[in-house]
Design a protein around this motif. Structure first.
Motif, PDB file in Angstrom:
ATOM      1  N   LEU A   1      -7.517  13.847  -3.830  1.00  0.00           N
ATOM      2  CA  LEU A   1      -6.393  14.759  -4.034  1.00  0.00           C
ATOM      3  C   LEU A   1      -5.744  14.631  -5.408  1.00  0.00           C
ATOM      4  CD1 LEU A   1      -4.521  14.811  -0.605  1.00  0.00           C
ATOM      5  CD2 LEU A   1      -6.179  16.436  -1.531  1.00  0.00           C
ATOM      6  N   ILE A   2      -5.667  13.424  -5.967  1.00  0.00           N
ATOM      7  CA  ILE A   2      -4.961  13.267  -7.245  1.00  0.00           C
ATOM      8  C   ILE A   2      -5.615  14.076  -8.361  1.00  0.00           C
ATOM      9  CG2 ILE A   2      -4.402  11.609  -9.067  1.00  0.00           C
ATOM     10  CD1 ILE A   2      -3.670   9.607  -6.933  1.00  0.00           C
ATOM     11  N   PRO A   3      -6.950  13.996  -8.566  1.00  0.00           N
ATOM     12  CA  PRO A   3      -7.531  14.849  -9.616  1.00  0.00           C
ATOM     13  C   PRO A   3      -7.328  16.340  -9.352  1.00  0.00           C
ATOM     14  CG  PRO A   3      -9.061  13.125  -8.962  1.00  0.00           C
ATOM     15  CD  PRO A   3      -7.948  13.114  -7.965  1.00  0.00           C
ATOM     16  N   PHE A   4      -7.428  16.754  -8.085  1.00  0.00           N
ATOM     17  CA  PHE A   4      -7.225  18.166  -7.764  1.00  0.00           C
ATOM     18  C   PHE A   4      -5.778  18.574  -8.034  1.00  0.00           C
ATOM     19  CE2 PHE A   4      -6.464  21.703  -4.788  1.00  0.00           C
ATOM     20  CZ  PHE A   4      -7.477  22.556  -5.188  1.00  0.00           C
ATOM     21  N   TYR A   5      -4.832  17.706  -7.686  1.00  0.00           N
ATOM     22  CA  TYR A   5      -3.422  17.998  -7.929  1.00  0.00           C
ATOM     23  C   TYR A   5      -3.146  18.127  -9.430  1.00  0.00           C
ATOM     24  CZ  TYR A   5       1.644  17.344  -8.024  1.00  0.00           C
ATOM     25  OH  TYR A   5       2.990  17.507  -8.259  1.00  0.00           O
ATOM     26  N   VAL A   6      -3.673  17.191 -10.209  1.00  0.00           N
ATOM     27  CA  VAL A   6      -3.481  17.252 -11.659  1.00  0.00           C
ATOM     28  C   VAL A   6      -4.083  18.529 -12.223  1.00  0.00           C
ATOM     29  CG1 VAL A   6      -4.121  16.154 -13.841  1.00  0.00           C
ATOM     30  CG2 VAL A   6      -3.351  14.754 -11.925  1.00  0.00           C
TER      31      VAL A   6
ATOM     32  N   GLY B   1      -8.093   2.637   3.993  1.00  0.00           N
ATOM     33  CA  GLY B   1      -9.224   3.476   3.588  1.00  0.00           C
ATOM     34  C   GLY B   1      -8.856   4.944   3.553  1.00  0.00           C
ATOM     35  N   TYR B   2      -8.133   5.409   4.561  1.00  0.00           N
ATOM     36  CA  TYR B   2      -7.707   6.813   4.576  1.00  0.00           C
ATOM     37  C   TYR B   2      -6.861   7.133   3.344  1.00  0.00           C
ATOM     38  CZ  TYR B   2      -9.305   7.778   9.359  1.00  0.00           C
ATOM     39  OH  TYR B   2     -10.066   7.989  10.474  1.00  0.00           O
ATOM     40  N   ILE B   3      -5.903   6.281   3.047  1.00  0.00           N
ATOM     41  CA  ILE B   3      -5.020   6.531   1.911  1.00  0.00           C
ATOM     42  C   ILE B   3      -5.794   6.469   0.598  1.00  0.00           C
ATOM     43  CG2 ILE B   3      -3.070   5.592   0.612  1.00  0.00           C
ATOM     44  CD1 ILE B   3      -1.848   4.738   3.256  1.00  0.00           C
ATOM     45  N   PHE B   4      -6.638   5.452   0.443  1.00  0.00           N
ATOM     46  CA  PHE B   4      -7.354   5.248  -0.822  1.00  0.00           C
ATOM     47  C   PHE B   4      -8.288   6.414  -1.130  1.00  0.00           C
ATOM     48  CE2 PHE B   4     -11.001   3.497  -3.178  1.00  0.00           C
ATOM     49  CZ  PHE B   4     -10.329   3.044  -4.312  1.00  0.00           C
ATOM     50  N   PHE B   5      -9.112   6.779  -0.158  1.00  0.00           N
ATOM     51  CA  PHE B   5     -10.093   7.840  -0.421  1.00  0.00           C
ATOM     52  C   PHE B   5      -9.440   9.219  -0.481  1.00  0.00           C
ATOM     53  CE2 PHE B   5     -12.844   4.442   1.259  1.00  0.00           C
ATOM     54  CZ  PHE B   5     -13.732   4.361   0.200  1.00  0.00           C
TER      55      PHE B   5
ATOM     56  N   LEU C   1       9.359   6.722   2.113  1.00  0.00           N
ATOM     57  CA  LEU C   1       8.730   5.416   2.236  1.00  0.00           C
ATOM     58  C   LEU C   1       9.175   4.712   3.513  1.00  0.00           C
ATOM     59  CD1 LEU C   1       7.049   3.072   1.196  1.00  0.00           C
ATOM     60  CD2 LEU C   1       8.989   2.368  -0.226  1.00  0.00           C
ATOM     61  N   ALA C   2      10.466   4.775   3.806  1.00  0.00           N
ATOM     62  CA  ALA C   2      10.985   4.102   5.000  1.00  0.00           C
ATOM     63  C   ALA C   2      10.383   4.690   6.267  1.00  0.00           C
ATOM     64  CB  ALA C   2      12.511   4.229   5.031  1.00  0.00           C
ATOM     65  N   ALA C   3      10.344   6.020   6.362  1.00  0.00           N
ATOM     66  CA  ALA C   3       9.804   6.658   7.564  1.00  0.00           C
ATOM     67  C   ALA C   3       8.309   6.382   7.709  1.00  0.00           C
ATOM     68  CB  ALA C   3      10.066   8.164   7.506  1.00  0.00           C
ATOM     69  N   ALA C   4       7.560   6.478   6.601  1.00  0.00           N
ATOM     70  CA  ALA C   4       6.118   6.240   6.667  1.00  0.00           C
ATOM     71  C   ALA C   4       5.815   4.807   7.077  1.00  0.00           C
ATOM     72  CB  ALA C   4       5.479   6.550   5.307  1.00  0.00           C
ATOM     73  N   PHE C   5       6.575   3.849   6.549  1.00  0.00           N
ATOM     74  CA  PHE C   5       6.327   2.442   6.873  1.00  0.00           C
ATOM     75  C   PHE C   5       6.654   2.147   8.331  1.00  0.00           C
ATOM     76  CE2 PHE C   5       7.783  -1.987   7.160  1.00  0.00           C
ATOM     77  CZ  PHE C   5       6.631  -2.635   6.730  1.00  0.00           C
ATOM     78  N   ALA C   6       7.810   2.604   8.780  1.00  0.00           N
ATOM     79  CA  ALA C   6       8.228   2.292  10.151  1.00  0.00           C
ATOM     80  C   ALA C   6       7.300   2.918  11.181  1.00  0.00           C
ATOM     81  CB  ALA C   6       9.660   2.781  10.371  1.00  0.00           C
ATOM     82  N   MET C   7       6.850   4.151  10.920  1.00  0.00           N
ATOM     83  CA  MET C   7       6.004   4.831  11.910  1.00  0.00           C
ATOM     84  C   MET C   7       4.556   4.338  11.887  1.00  0.00           C
ATOM     85  SD  MET C   7       7.283   8.807  11.939  1.00  0.00           S
ATOM     86  CE  MET C   7       6.929   9.070  10.202  1.00  0.00           C
ATOM     87  N   SER C   8       4.061   3.947  10.717  1.00  0.00           N
ATOM     88  CA  SER C   8       2.650   3.570  10.631  1.00  0.00           C
ATOM     89  C   SER C   8       2.405   2.089  10.895  1.00  0.00           C
ATOM     90  CB  SER C   8       2.098   3.941   9.250  1.00  0.00           C
ATOM     91  OG  SER C   8       2.816   3.264   8.223  1.00  0.00           O
ATOM     92  N   LEU C   9       3.397   1.230  10.700  1.00  0.00           N
ATOM     93  CA  LEU C   9       3.186  -0.197  10.933  1.00  0.00           C
ATOM     94  C   LEU C   9       3.071  -0.515  12.415  1.00  0.00           C
ATOM     95  CD1 LEU C   9       2.922  -2.994   9.651  1.00  0.00           C
ATOM     96  CD2 LEU C   9       5.410  -3.234   9.830  1.00  0.00           C
TER      97      LEU C   9
ATOM     98  N   VAL D   1       0.837  -1.207   0.000  1.00  0.00           N
ATOM     99  CA  VAL D   1       0.000   0.000   0.000  1.00  0.00           C
ATOM    100  C   VAL D   1       0.867   1.250   0.000  1.00  0.00           C
ATOM    101  CG1 VAL D   1      -1.678   1.334   1.335  1.00  0.00           C
ATOM    102  CG2 VAL D   1      -1.967  -1.128   1.092  1.00  0.00           C
ATOM    103  N   LEU D   2       1.864   1.295   0.882  1.00  0.00           N
ATOM    104  CA  LEU D   2       2.684   2.494   0.990  1.00  0.00           C
ATOM    105  C   LEU D   2       3.613   2.659  -0.201  1.00  0.00           C
ATOM    106  CD1 LEU D   2       3.653   2.736   4.770  1.00  0.00           C
ATOM    107  CD2 LEU D   2       1.840   3.886   3.522  1.00  0.00           C
ATOM    108  N   SER D   3       4.139   1.572  -0.745  1.00  0.00           N
ATOM    109  CA  SER D   3       5.026   1.709  -1.899  1.00  0.00           C
ATOM    110  C   SER D   3       4.267   2.230  -3.118  1.00  0.00           C
ATOM    111  CB  SER D   3       5.688   0.366  -2.219  1.00  0.00           C
ATOM    112  OG  SER D   3       4.717  -0.614  -2.579  1.00  0.00           O
ATOM    113  N   VAL D   4       3.037   1.772  -3.297  1.00  0.00           N
ATOM    114  CA  VAL D   4       2.210   2.293  -4.382  1.00  0.00           C
ATOM    115  C   VAL D   4       1.915   3.774  -4.155  1.00  0.00           C
ATOM    116  CG1 VAL D   4      -0.058   2.168  -5.484  1.00  0.00           C
ATOM    117  CG2 VAL D   4       1.173   0.069  -4.938  1.00  0.00           C
ATOM    118  N   THR D   5       1.571   4.128  -2.908  1.00  0.00           N
ATOM    119  CA  THR D   5       1.231   5.514  -2.594  1.00  0.00           C
ATOM    120  C   THR D   5       2.411   6.443  -2.819  1.00  0.00           C
ATOM    121  OG1 THR D   5      -0.373   4.759  -0.938  1.00  0.00           O
ATOM    122  CG2 THR D   5       0.367   7.047  -0.797  1.00  0.00           C
TER     123      THR D   5
END
Length: 402
Positions: free
Chosen positions: A146-151, A137-141, A100-108, A19-23
């Motif tokens: 945000l992605i369409p707004f960012y584009v 769910g938080y990441i997906f929604f 990615l490393a920081a997000a994974f270590a802190m959120s897992l 999930v995080l690597s894709v994000t």
């Protein structure tokens, strides 16, 4: 008891790493324009190892730091959960690997908080799964929003040559300075967007006012007065929404053309409340029912008329509901497109949505269309975020009868 303690950590760690690597890969690709992509098999492998280590170590901070460092080093070495193309610069690769490393270590660690080696209770196992699904769910929604707004924002900041060279590159050159906002400047100076904004604002405010003028007494009558057919009328308020607006478009167009109201500012002001009054009636009558009737009865006993009771007692107590209804009606009127597109032909009378539709032409640069969309989106987004607490309070206060 469930014998899943040894597998829960590696399985959830592997899935969470994917999930995080894709994000992070998607975020880095959009932000830098460089090709980043997740390594699914590598993500599963390294995530499983990290999840198992964190469970067996009991979530020790030193282990979290070690996992973060390992993931970052693996990413820079090209065998980590996130892969980058040869075009990606060292700074971008370093930032992506560290992020990615920081997000994974802190959120897992919070996900595996109650997971221990060996036997888990059903509560502990389900709690870990629920925390994983909540994070996903938080990441997906958030990404969907945000992605369409960012584009949209990034495209509005580009020039024509940049779009022609690489239309899928959504990074911007901040060195262009004020030139980044050229599309916005041209919309107001050459495409009359200032008038469109004023028209939309004025029409939306009038729609809110007219809607409340009719919805407040109507909703109060349904909630407080007794008359024949009250229950049937209360249940049928929203029946108009069972008929799609596109079905009503042709009759409305013919009627407005015959009466001279087509291409008229006041014609739009007349038709918009027709679409907003039912929902305002429905929301307000539920809130009025939740207000204690004893307060109004006391006002009547003190000699106040029914209108005075509504004005001096009911409306002050209903301010949260009125604020939420006003905001909701304002957003409906601000974002309405079909009726404006069908009834307005004069550019001087265009609403914002009608003006944006006029930008959808091969003769007008694409970044102008995106800039117009940003101009239409940001004010209503700021208004909603600023008044969200009133809207939430108004929508929920009438749900429990007091």
């Amino acid at each position: 008891m469930i014998r899943r303690g040894y597998l829960t950590g590696p399985v959830l760690g592997a899935l969470w790493m994917v999930v995080l690597s894709v994000t992070v890969a998607v975020c880095m690709s959009f932000a830098t324009g460089d090709p980043f992509r997740p390594g699914i098999l590598l993500s599963l492998a390294w995530g499983a190892l990290a999840g198992g280590a964190m469970v067996f170590a009991g979530g020790v901070k030193l282990v979290q730091i070690g996992i973060a460092v390992l993931v970052a080093v693996l990413g820079l070495a090209g065998i980590g959960p996130m892969l980058s193309g040869s075009d990606a610069g060292l700074a971008a690769r370093l930032f992506g690997a560290v992020a990615l490393a920081a997000a994974f270590a802190m959120s897992l660690a919070p996900i595996l908080d109650e997971v221990v080696p060996g036997v888990l209770t059903r509560h502990e196992f389900e709690g870990a799964v629920i925390r994983f699904l909540t994070g996903f769910g938080y990441i997906f929604f958030t990404a969907i929003v945000l992605i369409p707004f960012y584009v949209m924002v990034m495209t509005s900041l580009k020039n024509q040559s940049e779009l022609m060279q690489n239309p899928l590159d959504f990074s911007v050159d901040v060195g262009r300075g004020a030139e980044l906002f050229r599309s916005y400047n041209e919309l107001f100076t050459q495409f009359n967007f200032g008038t469109y904004l004023l028209n939309s604002f004025f029409i939306s405010v009038l729609t809110v006012f007219i809607t409340l003028v009719f919805a407040i007494p109507g909703a109060y009558a349904i909630a407080r007065l007794r008359f024949r057919g009250q229950a049937a009328f209360s249940r049928s308020i929203l029946l108009i929404y069972m008929v799609p607006m596109i079905v009503l478009a042709l009759p409305i167009y013919i009627a407005f053309s015959m009466t001279g109201l087509r291409n008229s500012f006041w014609g739009i002001v007349m038709i918009y409340p027709v679409t907003t009054i039912p929902v305002a009636l429905y929301m307000l009558q539920g809130y009025f029912r939740g207000l204690p009737g004893e307060v109004e009865e006391a006002g009547l006993m003190d000699g106040l008329s029914r209108l005075a009771v509504i004005w001096k007692i009911t409306l002050p107590l209903s301010l949260p509901a009125l604020a939420s209804v006003s905001l909701y009606v304002f957003m409906i009127a601000w974002n309405e497109f079909l009726l404006a597109f069908m009834l307005l032909d004069d550019p001087a009378k265009f609403t914002l949505t009608r003006g944006i539709a006029a930008l959808n032409s091969s003769e007008i640069p694409r970044q102008h269309l995106m800039a117009g969309s940003v101009i239409a989106t940001v004010p209503i987004m700021a208004l909603f975020l600023g008044l969200e607490r009133f809207m939430t309070k108004g929508l929920t206060a009438g749900s429990v009868k007091g």
